[in-house]
Write an enzyme that holds these catalytic residues in place. Sequence first.
Site, mmCIF file in Angstrom:
data_model
loop_
_atom_site.group_PDB
_atom_site.id
_atom_site.type_symbol
_atom_site.label_atom_id
_atom_site.label_comp_id
_atom_site.label_asym_id
_atom_site.label_seq_id
_atom_site.Cartn_x
_atom_site.Cartn_y
_atom_site.Cartn_z
ATOM 1 C CG ASP A 3 -2.055 0.997 1.096
ATOM 2 O OD1 ASP A 3 -3.212 0.563 0.990
ATOM 3 O OD2 ASP A 3 -1.782 2.221 1.095
ATOM 4 C CB ILE A 4 0.818 4.283 -2.128
ATOM 5 C CG1 ILE A 4 1.915 5.148 -2.717
ATOM 6 C CG2 ILE A 4 -0.421 5.096 -1.785
ATOM 7 C CD1 ILE A 4 1.567 5.744 -4.070
ATOM 8 C CG ASN A 53 -12.497 -0.396 3.744
ATOM 9 O OD1 ASN A 53 -12.890 -0.822 4.824
ATOM 10 N ND2 ASN A 53 -11.303 0.171 3.590
ATOM 11 C CB VAL A 62 -9.088 1.933 -5.231
ATOM 12 C CG1 VAL A 62 -8.744 1.336 -6.587
ATOM 13 C CG2 VAL A 62 -8.066 3.004 -4.839
ATOM 14 C CG HIS A 94 -8.673 -2.775 -2.438
ATOM 15 N ND1 HIS A 94 -9.544 -2.089 -3.259
ATOM 16 C CD2 HIS A 94 -8.590 -2.056 -1.294
ATOM 17 C CE1 HIS A 94 -9.965 -1.012 -2.640
ATOM 18 N NE2 HIS A 94 -9.405 -0.965 -1.435
ATOM 19 C CG MET A 95 -7.940 -9.106 1.970
ATOM 20 S SD MET A 95 -7.942 -10.920 1.896
ATOM 21 C CE MET A 95 -9.651 -11.247 1.507
ATOM 22 C CG HIS A 96 -6.955 -2.682 3.127
ATOM 23 N ND1 HIS A 96 -6.233 -1.532 2.920
ATOM 24 C CD2 HIS A 96 -8.175 -2.463 2.569
ATOM 25 C CE1 HIS A 96 -6.978 -0.643 2.273
ATOM 26 N NE2 HIS A 96 -8.164 -1.183 2.043
HETATM 27 P P1 5GP Z 1 -9.745 1.637 0.211
HETATM 28 O O1 5GP Z 1 -9.845 2.925 0.963
HETATM 29 O O2 5GP Z 1 -10.409 1.725 -1.151
HETATM 30 O O3 5GP Z 1 -10.195 0.422 0.981
HETATM 31 O O4 5GP Z 1 -8.206 1.387 -0.014
HETATM 32 C C1 5GP Z 1 -7.485 1.906 -1.084
HETATM 33 C C2 5GP Z 1 -6.034 1.781 -0.715
HETATM 34 O O5 5GP Z 1 -5.262 1.970 -1.878
HETATM 35 C C3 5GP Z 1 -5.564 2.811 0.314
HETATM 36 O O6 5GP Z 1 -5.042 2.154 1.460
HETATM 37 C C4 5GP Z 1 -4.511 3.604 -0.442
HETATM 38 O O7 5GP Z 1 -3.422 3.988 0.379
HETATM 39 C C5 5GP Z 1 -4.091 2.664 -1.542
HETATM 40 N N1 5GP Z 1 -3.644 3.326 -2.757
HETATM 41 C C6 5GP Z 1 -4.253 4.388 -3.381
HETATM 42 N N2 5GP Z 1 -3.575 4.716 -4.482
HETATM 43 C C7 5GP Z 1 -2.511 3.851 -4.574
HETATM 44 C C8 5GP Z 1 -1.443 3.700 -5.517
HETATM 45 O O8 5GP Z 1 -1.332 4.418 -6.515
HETATM 46 N N3 5GP Z 1 -0.530 2.717 -5.259
HETATM 47 C C9 5GP Z 1 -0.645 1.886 -4.169
HETATM 48 N N4 5GP Z 1 0.324 0.957 -4.031
HETATM 49 N N5 5GP Z 1 -1.642 2.007 -3.276
HETATM 50 C C10 5GP Z 1 -2.564 2.973 -3.466
#
Ligand code: 5GP
Length: 113
Positions: free
Chosen positions: A29-30, A86, A95, A99-101
């Site tokens: 994760d970024i 989420n 996004v 995706h699974m964190h």
């Molecule tokens: P969400 O909030 O949709 O559950 O999680 C999206 C995740 O994607 C966040 O934890 C965010 O930090 C990560 N993320 C967003 N943009 C990028 C990216 O360009 N590269 C990577 N590696 N992670 C990203």
Amino acid sequence: MDCLFCKIIDREIPADIVYEDDEVLAFEDINPQAPTHVLLIPKRHIATLNDIADADRALIGRLTQVAADLARERGFAEEGYRVVMNCNEQAGQTVYHIHMHLMGGRRFTWPAG
Ligand code: 5GP
Ligand code: ZN
């Protein structure tokens, strides 16, 4: 399709990839929220958990299995870790490619915020 994670799959956007097979990609994760914070995604574009079909059942199971494998590899499987998916705005999905964190390496509180 204008999807950030599809672009990572297609190598149009760089990411620190930690696992890949025919169906699944995992990358750092970024904006990590724990010492390990990896995102696991299916290579097939699925926008939200609400869009999962019967045919995706094995694929979703595979995400969980890869998450557990990474937890073992990184040494925190036994002490514990968290996986989160989420769904939609109220849960904070930003996004729209499921995706699974996988988060590990620290203690987590419950209930989640
Ligand atoms: P969400 O909030 O949709 O559950 O999680 C999206 C995740 O994607 C966040 O934890 C965010 O930090 C990560 N993320 C967003 N943009 C990028 C990216 O360009 N590269 C990577 N590696 N992670 C990203
Ligand atoms: Zn996508």
